[in-house]
Motif scaffolding. Sequence first.
Motif, short mmCIF file in Angstrom:
data_model
loop_
_atom_site.label_atom_id
_atom_site.label_comp_id
_atom_site.label_asym_id
_atom_site.label_seq_id
_atom_site.Cartn_x
_atom_site.Cartn_y
_atom_site.Cartn_z
N ALA A 48 0.83 -1.20 0.00
CA ALA A 48 0.00 0.00 0.00
C ALA A 48 0.87 1.26 0.00
O ALA A 48 0.54 2.24 -0.65
CB ALA A 48 -0.92 -0.01 1.21
N GLU A 49 1.99 1.22 0.70
CA GLU A 49 2.90 2.36 0.75
C GLU A 49 3.44 2.71 -0.63
O GLU A 49 3.61 3.86 -0.98
CB GLU A 49 4.07 2.11 1.70
N GLU A 50 3.70 1.69 -1.43
CA GLU A 50 4.23 1.91 -2.78
C GLU A 50 3.12 2.24 -3.77
O GLU A 50 3.26 3.15 -4.59
CB GLU A 50 5.00 0.67 -3.25
N GLY A 51 2.02 1.55 -3.69
CA GLY A 51 0.95 1.72 -4.66
C GLY A 51 0.11 2.97 -4.47
O GLY A 51 -0.52 3.43 -5.41
N CYS A 52 0.09 3.51 -3.26
CA CYS A 52 -0.76 4.67 -2.98
C CYS A 52 0.02 5.91 -2.60
O CYS A 52 -0.55 6.86 -2.09
CB CYS A 52 -1.74 4.32 -1.85
N LYS A 53 1.32 5.92 -2.86
CA LYS A 53 2.11 7.08 -2.44
C LYS A 53 1.92 8.26 -3.38
O LYS A 53 1.56 8.11 -4.54
CB LYS A 53 3.59 6.73 -2.32
#
Length: 77
Positions: A48-53
Amino acid sequence: MQFDAQSEKYIPSVKTVPFAVEDAPQNTWLAHDPVSLLKLCEAYNVSAEEGCKVSLALYPNQEPEWVYHLGFGVYRK
């Protein structure tokens, strides 16, 4: 981005800031809201940190108030 003296390279700088959230109107142009983005991340095995940053440029002395609008994305208030 910030300059790392040890590696002599620019590296991403991460700063967590609070976001106000506004509802989406009927003329929304974003295809995915945060919940559907999290589901996509899970489906494609992306953190989620990578996909929603979000990457936003700021000067070091700035502390803007960010708003996440469910229909139009992130903007500075």
